[in-house]
Design a protein around this motif. Structure first.
Motif, short mmCIF file in Angstrom:
data_model
loop_
_atom_site.label_atom_id
_atom_site.label_comp_id
_atom_site.label_asym_id
_atom_site.label_seq_id
_atom_site.Cartn_x
_atom_site.Cartn_y
_atom_site.Cartn_z
N THR A 1 87.30 20.16 3.35
CA THR A 1 86.76 19.17 4.29
C THR A 1 87.85 18.33 4.95
O THR A 1 87.59 17.66 5.95
CB THR A 1 85.76 18.23 3.58
N ASP A 2 89.06 18.38 4.39
CA ASP A 2 90.17 17.61 4.98
C ASP A 2 90.63 18.20 6.31
O ASP A 2 91.30 17.51 7.08
CB ASP A 2 91.36 17.56 4.02
N ASP B 1 86.18 14.45 -8.37
CA ASP B 1 85.63 13.86 -9.59
C ASP B 1 84.10 13.99 -9.61
O ASP B 1 83.50 14.22 -10.66
CB ASP B 1 86.03 12.39 -9.71
N THR C 1 84.20 23.57 0.82
CA THR C 1 85.61 23.24 0.57
C THR C 1 86.36 22.92 1.86
O THR C 1 85.86 23.11 2.97
CB THR C 1 86.29 24.41 -0.13
N ILE D 1 83.80 18.90 -0.57
CA ILE D 1 84.97 18.38 -1.28
C ILE D 1 86.25 18.78 -0.55
O ILE D 1 86.27 19.71 0.26
CB ILE D 1 85.05 18.88 -2.75
N SER D 2 87.31 18.07 -0.86
CA SER D 2 88.65 18.48 -0.44
C SER D 2 89.54 18.46 -1.68
O SER D 2 89.81 17.40 -2.24
CB SER D 2 89.24 17.53 0.61
N SER E 1 93.02 16.55 -0.68
CA SER E 1 93.01 15.08 -0.67
C SER E 1 92.40 14.49 -1.93
O SER E 1 92.57 13.31 -2.22
CB SER E 1 92.24 14.58 0.56
N GLY E 2 91.66 15.32 -2.67
CA GLY E 2 90.98 14.83 -3.87
C GLY E 2 89.60 14.27 -3.60
O GLY E 2 88.92 13.82 -4.54
N SER E 3 89.15 14.32 -2.35
CA SER E 3 87.85 13.75 -2.00
C SER E 3 86.72 14.46 -2.74
O SER E 3 86.53 15.67 -2.61
CB SER E 3 87.63 13.87 -0.48
N GLN E 4 85.99 13.70 -3.54
CA GLN E 4 84.79 14.13 -4.26
C GLN E 4 85.07 15.18 -5.35
O GLN E 4 84.12 15.78 -5.86
CB GLN E 4 83.71 14.62 -3.30
#
Length: 324
Positions: free
Chosen positions: A148-149, A189, A146, A180-181, A184-187
């Motif tokens: 990663t941002d 989904d 978690t 994931i982040s 930011s919503g990265s990954q």
């Protein structure tokens, strides 16, 4: 495992005859529990997957104090996310009960999401959790790196290698490992897809428009506590509890009067919560009211009180009174 936790309605009761996706793909449904050390990003991730705020967040340990369920509805699946308290070495009876919530949840879910922050090295606490998972569940485990941002790419790569090394303590391979982040919503989904792939086939367990099974009173109490945690910062985060005493709709108005109490453990903590001339408690009320009205779509007038409940974290009767 296909049986939901006992407190959850059986699929036939909840949504008998729920349709499968039109392309013929079998519908999947089930429970995933996010586990990890305190501040591993579990609650923020829960909110990101659900798409709205169902769990409060804070950088203070023990912010989450019970298993909170959020619901993600998709055409092909329904994911029920169980956000649990962070596992830690308990110093109070409350701490012991929070850890008990986690271990009890592990035996009831279909998938485990093991959350580890990208910016922190894997440590003894993470290895302890991995060994605990090996002992208490055979459910597939997804390793989730978690935050990663806020970590550089090199550190994220190192974290992925470190997490992979936990498979020895886990006693089996991770079903997947994904960075994931939630911010930011990265990954996010992608993570949902990976969870769905591990769920059993089954009908919806909750209605389409449900995002959580938390009661209105419980959500309001949590938003108030979140606002209080933000205001007191490092002064007394563990000593705060909140309960909603009553909710009274006004006649000829859409306003609801909410009477709630913030509890502290010692008399000396009460003026800290109130602030000079009541300024702090007023700000807590304003912040909480805005969150509550936005989340629940209701107009409220918040009546906040501060009360001393001596050493409530260590007293079983007081913990029971507060719902722990």
């Amino acid at each position: 495992m296909t049986t939901p936790p006992p407190s959850t309605p059986e699929p036939a009761e909840a949504l008998a005859g729920a349709d499968a996706p039109s392309d013929g793909t079998p519908h999947r449904s089930g429970f995933i529990s996010f586990v990890g050390r305190p501040n591993a990003g579990k609650s923020t991730l829960t909110n990101a997957l659900v798409g709205e705020k169902v769990a409060i967040t804070s950088d203070k340990p023990q912010t989450t104090r019970r298993a909170i369920r959020g619901i993600l509805n998709r055409d092909d699946a329904q994911i029920v996310i169980v956000d649990t308290p962070g596992l830690h070495r308990p110093r109070t009876l409350l701490g012991e009960r929070l850890n008990d919530v986690v271990t009890a949840t592990l035996s009831e879910v279909d998938v485990i999401g093991f959350c580890l922050p990208a910016g922190e090295k894997v440590g003894p606490g993470d290895r302890y959790i991995a060994r605990m998972l090996a002992e208490h569940t055979r459910a597939p485990v997804i390793g989730i790196v978690t935050k990663t941002d806020i970590a550089p790419p090199r550190r994220i790569a190192e974290a992925l290698v470190e997490v992979s090394g936990l498979q020895t303590d886990l006693g089996r391979d991770f079903a997947d490992i994904v960075p994931i982040s939630a911010v930011s919503g990265s990954q996010v989904d992608l993570l949902a897809d990976l969870i769905v792939a591990q769920l059993p086939e089954g009908p919806q367990l909750f209605l389409d428009d449900e995002k959580t099974d938390e009661t209105t009173e419980a959500l309001i109490a949590e938003f108030i506590r979140e606002a209080a945690l933000s205001e007191v910062r490092d002064e007394l985060p563990h000593s705060i509890a909140c309960s909603v005493e009553e909710m009274l709709p006004r006649e000829d108005s859409d306003v609801v009067d909410v009477h709630a109490t913030l509890y502290v453990e010692r008399q000396s903590q009460k003026p800290i919560m109130l602030g000079p001339r009541g300024a702090r408690i007023k700000k807590i009320g304003t912040t909480a009211r805005q969150q509550i009205e936005q989340r629940l779509g209701m107009r409220i007038y918040l009546h906040l009180h501060v009360s001393v409940l001596a050493e409530w974290q260590r007293d079983p009767k007081k913990l029971n009174r507060l719902g722990f």
